[in-house]
Design a protein around this motif. Sequence first.
Motif, PDB file in Angstrom:
ATOM      1  N   VAL A  32       0.838  -1.195   0.000  1.00 45.89           N
ATOM      2  CA  VAL A  32       0.000   0.000   0.000  1.00 45.89           C
ATOM      3  C   VAL A  32       0.875   1.249   0.000  1.00 45.89           C
ATOM      4  CG1 VAL A  32      -1.785   1.288   1.245  1.00 45.89           C
ATOM      5  CG2 VAL A  32      -1.797  -1.217   1.292  1.00 45.89           C
ATOM      6  N   VAL A  33       0.521   2.216  -0.843  1.00 44.32           N
ATOM      7  CA  VAL A  33       1.145   3.533  -0.801  1.00 44.32           C
ATOM      8  C   VAL A  33       0.211   4.442  -0.004  1.00 44.32           C
ATOM      9  CG1 VAL A  33       2.062   5.468  -2.106  1.00 44.32           C
ATOM     10  CG2 VAL A  33       2.222   3.152  -3.045  1.00 44.32           C
ATOM     11  N   LEU A  34       0.720   5.004   1.078  1.00 42.91           N
ATOM     12  CA  LEU A  34      -0.087   5.830   1.974  1.00 42.91           C
ATOM     13  C   LEU A  34      -0.163   7.277   1.478  1.00 42.91           C
ATOM     14  CD1 LEU A  34       1.247   4.461   5.387  1.00 42.91           C
ATOM     15  CD2 LEU A  34      -0.825   3.781   4.151  1.00 42.91           C
ATOM     16  N   ALA A  35      -0.958   8.077   2.183  1.00 42.90           N
ATOM     17  CA  ALA A  35      -1.195   9.457   1.759  1.00 42.90           C
ATOM     18  C   ALA A  35       0.065  10.313   1.763  1.00 42.90           C
ATOM     19  CB  ALA A  35      -2.253  10.092   2.658  1.00 42.90           C
ATOM     20  N   ASN A  36       1.057   9.950   2.578  1.00 46.51           N
ATOM     21  CA  ASN A  36       2.311  10.706   2.602  1.00 46.51           C
ATOM     22  C   ASN A  36       3.316  10.205   1.571  1.00 46.51           C
ATOM     23  OD1 ASN A  36       3.159   8.306   3.689  1.00 46.51           O
ATOM     24  ND2 ASN A  36       3.825   9.149   5.659  1.00 46.51           N
ATOM     25  N   GLY A  95      -5.454   4.364   1.359  1.00 48.27           N
ATOM     26  CA  GLY A  95      -4.215   4.245   0.620  1.00 48.27           C
ATOM     27  C   GLY A  95      -4.477   3.649  -0.752  1.00 48.27           C
ATOM     28  N   VAL A  96      -3.411   3.499  -1.521  1.00 51.81           N
ATOM     29  CA  VAL A  96      -3.506   2.904  -2.850  1.00 51.81           C
ATOM     30  C   VAL A  96      -2.810   1.557  -2.821  1.00 51.81           C
ATOM     31  CG1 VAL A  96      -2.904   3.127  -5.277  1.00 51.81           C
ATOM     32  CG2 VAL A  96      -3.568   5.155  -3.969  1.00 51.81           C
ATOM     33  N   ALA A  97      -3.590   0.498  -2.989  1.00 52.92           N
ATOM     34  CA  ALA A  97      -3.010  -0.847  -3.048  1.00 52.92           C
ATOM     35  C   ALA A  97      -2.354  -1.045  -4.408  1.00 52.92           C
ATOM     36  CB  ALA A  97      -4.087  -1.899  -2.821  1.00 52.92           C
ATOM     37  N   THR A  98      -1.122  -1.512  -4.397  1.00 46.24           N
ATOM     38  CA  THR A  98      -0.433  -1.807  -5.655  1.00 46.24           C
ATOM     39  C   THR A  98      -0.441  -3.303  -5.955  1.00 46.24           C
ATOM     40  OG1 THR A  98       1.696  -1.862  -4.471  1.00 46.24           O
ATOM     41  CG2 THR A  98       1.038   0.230  -5.517  1.00 46.24           C
ATOM     42  N   TYR A  99      -0.259  -4.108  -4.902  1.00 47.82           N
ATOM     43  CA  TYR A  99      -0.328  -5.562  -5.047  1.00 47.82           C
ATOM     44  C   TYR A  99      -1.143  -6.144  -3.896  1.00 47.82           C
ATOM     45  CZ  TYR A  99       3.387  -5.018  -8.477  1.00 47.82           C
ATOM     46  OH  TYR A  99       4.121  -4.631  -9.573  1.00 47.82           O
ATOM     47  N   LEU A 100      -1.957  -7.138  -4.224  1.00 47.75           N
ATOM     48  CA  LEU A 100      -2.763  -7.847  -3.242  1.00 47.75           C
ATOM     49  C   LEU A 100      -2.272  -9.283  -3.173  1.00 47.75           C
ATOM     50  CD1 LEU A 100      -4.743  -5.917  -5.215  1.00 47.75           C
ATOM     51  CD2 LEU A 100      -6.393  -6.519  -3.449  1.00 47.75           C
ATOM     52  N   TYR A 101      -2.188  -9.821  -1.962  1.00 49.96           N
ATOM     53  CA  TYR A 101      -1.731 -11.189  -1.753  1.00 49.96           C
ATOM     54  C   TYR A 101      -2.888 -12.018  -1.207  1.00 49.96           C
ATOM     55  CZ  TYR A 101       2.849  -8.950  -2.161  1.00 49.96           C
ATOM     56  OH  TYR A 101       3.932  -8.230  -2.607  1.00 49.96           O
ATOM     57  N   PHE A 102      -3.247 -13.084  -1.933  1.00 52.27           N
ATOM     58  CA  PHE A 102      -4.390 -13.914  -1.581  1.00 52.27           C
ATOM     59  C   PHE A 102      -3.954 -15.332  -1.247  1.00 52.27           C
ATOM     60  CE2 PHE A 102      -6.105 -10.717  -4.456  1.00 52.27           C
ATOM     61  CZ  PHE A 102      -7.341 -10.394  -3.922  1.00 52.27           C
ATOM     62  N   GLN A 103      -4.573 -15.915  -0.231  1.00 53.68           N
ATOM     63  CA  GLN A 103      -4.434 -17.348  -0.010  1.00 53.68           C
ATOM     64  C   GLN A 103      -5.448 -18.043  -0.916  1.00 53.68           C
ATOM     65  OE1 GLN A 103      -2.140 -19.212   2.135  1.00 53.68           O
ATOM     66  NE2 GLN A 103      -2.881 -20.496   0.461  1.00 53.68           N
ATOM     67  N   THR A 104      -4.936 -18.724  -1.920  1.00 61.20           N
ATOM     68  CA  THR A 104      -5.823 -19.347  -2.899  1.00 61.20           C
ATOM     69  C   THR A 104      -6.333 -20.698  -2.392  1.00 61.20           C
ATOM     70  OG1 THR A 104      -4.000 -20.451  -4.059  1.00 61.20           O
ATOM     71  CG2 THR A 104      -4.603 -18.210  -4.781  1.00 61.20           C
ATOM     72  N   MET A 105      -7.319 -21.232  -3.085  1.00 60.48           N
ATOM     73  CA  MET A 105      -7.922 -22.520  -2.761  1.00 60.48           C
ATOM     74  C   MET A 105      -7.691 -23.497  -3.905  1.00 60.48           C
ATOM     75  SD  MET A 105      -9.189 -21.639   0.141  1.00 60.48           S
ATOM     76  CE  MET A 105     -10.269 -22.997   0.583  1.00 60.48           C
ATOM     77  N   GLN A 106      -7.765 -24.784  -3.592  1.00 59.01           N
ATOM     78  CA  GLN A 106      -7.725 -25.791  -4.647  1.00 59.01           C
ATOM     79  C   GLN A 106      -9.045 -25.751  -5.407  1.00 59.01           C
ATOM     80  OE1 GLN A 106      -5.099 -28.046  -5.416  1.00 59.01           O
ATOM     81  NE2 GLN A 106      -6.369 -28.362  -7.240  1.00 59.01           N
TER      82      GLN A 106
END
Length: 426
Positions: free
Chosen positions: A194-198, A224-235
Amino acid sequence: MHYSTLIQGLLGHNIFQMTANLSIASPQAKTDVLVCLVAGSVPYATRDSPNWTALSTSFNLRLQYNPAVITIPETENQVSKSITCAAAAGLNVQPKGGGHSYASHSTGGQHGSLIIDMEKFSEISVNQTTFIAKIGAGQRLGNVAEALYEQGRRALPHGTCPGAGVAGHALHGGYGYASRKWGLALDHIIALDVVLANGSLVHTTNSTYADVFWAMKGAGESFGVATYLYFQTMQAPDSVVYFVSDLAAQMHSTSTSDAVDILARGFELLQEFSLTSPLLTPNITFGIHVDSDGTFFLHGWCMDCNAAVFASTVLPEMVAGYPGHVDSVTGLSWIQALTELADPGPLEQPLGSRYTFHDTFHVKSLATNDDISLSTVVIKAYFAEVLANQGKGPFFSIINIYGGPGSAINTISANSSHTQAVALFG
């Protein structure tokens, strides 16, 4: 909060076209921000740029806003610079992932904002040990589904529209046909860049910058602005039973008042099935669709189910209140099932401004609780309104039943950011 049903409706085309020729951003603010962006080597577009129309046109043409400038960063440092330049010039900042905001928030929700178009953040990679997926904020759901499956037959719960952006969808909830089994897309986010307001960049988890992590999961770009999201995926399931039951005969076979009674009674039985039947497992998700052309059907799927057993045992109980129903039950692969829901478009979708699908509509949605189910009076009023407006559209309405015993949506703790999700549909 225990969600039982989600009611959505898209009403009418060409109801109202908002025109916007003026911007609230002053000429000096525009000049200042452009000078700053040039100094920071940030790619951007303005009204004079040849790609401006493609970049700035809202998904919902009913609500069109004029940004002051649109940046197209390729690095997180350029995202940071976009934010700090906007702040210095006194401009509001709005990140844009897929741009599917029904209220056009992805183009600022007002005139004169600085829009950060995240289309260059397109990575989709799955760690083959942890099966955690790193997904760029500019990606779209259809592309994510295909890439996850290709990288180890992995999957996530998410909405049915392949062109919707993954970031806005997941950060505000993310309902989908796997949600009764797996929960919301938001529930699978384990970390965010995340890129924050500052302008500072942080990697957030439940234990690192935990307050930012909690706030982002549900309120997204407010913090904030999310640049990358990390997910726990499922089978991904080995198979999906996709079912459709045509119920339209009940809309046309009798007088309006009798039809309302029949339609309402049928839905009451369906609602009761969702709350009490032992046949409803978390593998099953379903809903009804009705529109101004007389279409009325129930459809859904059952993950890793036996198609013959489902057709002979479960589906008849679901539609028992609708005599004359015509059923179809088909066994599909995971990708085939997602493609069926995405119809008529393909799963693979272009990113950023190359995505050209737009519409003009007004939409409303309502979520109800398991313990406050829809009453007979409400159900009758709903169907009376639908029947009274046949041929007066176009409109359509969807009621998805996501709750009931065993639904993963209802297993999240009360203090989870899951309960703060404000966008309840995908």
